[in-house]
Design an enzyme around this catalytic site. Structure first.
Site, PDB file in Angstrom:
ATOM      1  N   GLU A  37     -24.388  31.285 -24.482  1.00  0.00           N
ATOM      2  CA  GLU A  37     -23.192  30.512 -23.650  1.00  0.00           C
ATOM      3  C   GLU A  37     -23.412  29.070 -23.882  1.00  0.00           C
ATOM      4  OE1 GLU A  37     -21.488  32.729 -20.731  1.00  0.00           O
ATOM      5  OE2 GLU A  37     -20.227  30.971 -19.838  1.00  0.00           O
ATOM      6  N   ASP A  66     -14.341  35.518 -22.180  1.00  0.00           N
ATOM      7  CA  ASP A  66     -14.775  34.395 -21.570  1.00  0.00           C
ATOM      8  C   ASP A  66     -13.727  34.030 -20.502  1.00  0.00           C
ATOM      9  OD1 ASP A  66     -17.344  33.002 -21.325  1.00  0.00           O
ATOM     10  OD2 ASP A  66     -15.829  31.236 -21.137  1.00  0.00           O
ATOM     11  N   TYR A 143     -15.932  37.494  -8.520  1.00  0.00           N
ATOM     12  CA  TYR A 143     -14.926  36.538  -7.694  1.00  0.00           C
ATOM     13  C   TYR A 143     -13.697  37.743  -7.130  1.00  0.00           C
ATOM     14  CZ  TYR A 143     -16.867  32.313  -9.351  1.00  0.00           C
ATOM     15  OH  TYR A 143     -17.967  31.551  -9.821  1.00  0.00           O
TER      16      TYR A 143
HETATM   17  P1  IMP Z   1     -17.883  34.820 -17.844  1.00  0.00           P
HETATM   18  O1  IMP Z   1     -18.518  33.668 -18.046  1.00  0.00           O
HETATM   19  O2  IMP Z   1     -16.686  35.047 -18.694  1.00  0.00           O
HETATM   20  O3  IMP Z   1     -18.814  35.944 -17.779  1.00  0.00           O
HETATM   21  O4  IMP Z   1     -16.890  34.760 -16.331  1.00  0.00           O
HETATM   22  C1  IMP Z   1     -17.149  33.658 -15.563  1.00  0.00           C
HETATM   23  C2  IMP Z   1     -17.352  34.414 -14.022  1.00  0.00           C
HETATM   24  O5  IMP Z   1     -16.078  34.908 -13.531  1.00  0.00           O
HETATM   25  C3  IMP Z   1     -18.546  35.386 -14.002  1.00  0.00           C
HETATM   26  O6  IMP Z   1     -19.009  35.112 -12.716  1.00  0.00           O
HETATM   27  C4  IMP Z   1     -17.561  36.814 -13.852  1.00  0.00           C
HETATM   28  O7  IMP Z   1     -18.388  37.676 -13.075  1.00  0.00           O
HETATM   29  C5  IMP Z   1     -16.406  36.163 -13.139  1.00  0.00           C
HETATM   30  N1  IMP Z   1     -15.307  37.189 -13.378  1.00  0.00           N
HETATM   31  C6  IMP Z   1     -14.707  37.345 -14.593  1.00  0.00           C
HETATM   32  N2  IMP Z   1     -13.543  38.116 -14.593  1.00  0.00           N
HETATM   33  C7  IMP Z   1     -13.610  38.462 -13.323  1.00  0.00           C
HETATM   34  C8  IMP Z   1     -12.900  39.308 -12.439  1.00  0.00           C
HETATM   35  O8  IMP Z   1     -11.794  40.147 -13.141  1.00  0.00           O
HETATM   36  N3  IMP Z   1     -13.133  39.554 -11.537  1.00  0.00           N
HETATM   37  C9  IMP Z   1     -14.123  38.937 -10.722  1.00  0.00           C
HETATM   38  N4  IMP Z   1     -14.923  37.900 -11.313  1.00  0.00           N
HETATM   39  C10 IMP Z   1     -14.450  37.893 -12.792  1.00  0.00           C
END
Ligand code: IMP
Length: 183
Positions: A37, A66, A143
């Site tokens: 990342e 993402d 979230y």
């Molecule tokens: P990432 O970098 O794509 O993994 O996501 C960024 C943050 O958003 C991570 O902490 C994920 O757990 C959170 N996240 C992404 N999609 C959701 C969702 O549908 N519900 C709750 N948290 C989410």
């Protein structure tokens, strides 16, 4: 149709993506791993790099996702840093940052990135508007307990039909429209 891998370390994301895509006639397999990342202000750039890294690991057609939670009052923070912020200050910290304001508008953005070799990556982005709750609800993951999608009174954590509203469903719909057309 060739095998398609959803590459992620997050099984919650995969479970939702699998359920959503099966409704569109697309089957996916989980390839569980942590992806590179990069640090960037752009979700698209992060997604693009992740997709290339995923393809390098799997050597089959891959999609990665993402996401970012953008909070208006915080000028879009945590945005591309949502994962780090969740792991550090978490939902409690976000609620604390918004303690003294009624301005709770936010959006959840999802980017699906597809790669089938080389540096050629297709991006599918969608977002959903909503609000940050004033208390942390129980249930869900990430979230979910603090994000209320527009038109609803409960957070993602307490909506039985999250897939109907979610940023994930909207971006996967765009992807599957393209993917089914392509095959
Ligand atoms: P990432 O970098 O794509 O993994 O996501 C960024 C943050 O958003 C991570 O902490 C994920 O757990 C959170 N996240 C992404 N999609 C959701 C969702 O549908 N519900 C709750 N948290 C989410």
């Amino acid at each position: 149709m060739s095998e398609l891998y959803f590459v992620s370390s997050n099984e919650h994301k995969f479970e939702e993506a699998e359920r959503i895509l099966s409704n569109f006639g697309v089957n996916i397999n989980l390839f569980k791993t942590t992806l590179e990342e990069i640090q960037s202000n752009s979700l698209s750039k992060i997604a693009e790099r992740k997709a290339i890294d995923a393809y390098t690991k799997v050597q089959k057609p891959v999609i990665i996702e993402d996401d970012g939670l953008f909070i208006d009052y915080l000028e879009g923070f945590p945005g591309p840093y949502s994962s780090y912020v969740y792991d550090t200050i978490g939902n409690k910290g976000i609620i604390h940052l918004l303690e003294n304001t009624e301005l709770r508008d936010a959006k959840f953005v999802a980017i699906i990135a597809y790669c089938n070799g080389g540096n050629d990556v297709q991006l599918f982005e969608a977002s959903i508007s909503g609000k940050i709750a004033s208390v942390i609800e129980k249930g869900g993951w990430g979230y979910d307990p603090i994000f209320i999608p527009q038109g609803e009174s409960k957070t993602y954590a307490n909506l039985s039909d999250k897939d109907k509203f979610s940023h994930r469903a909207a971006s996967l719909k765009k992807f599957s429209d393209w993917f089914m057309h392509k095959h």
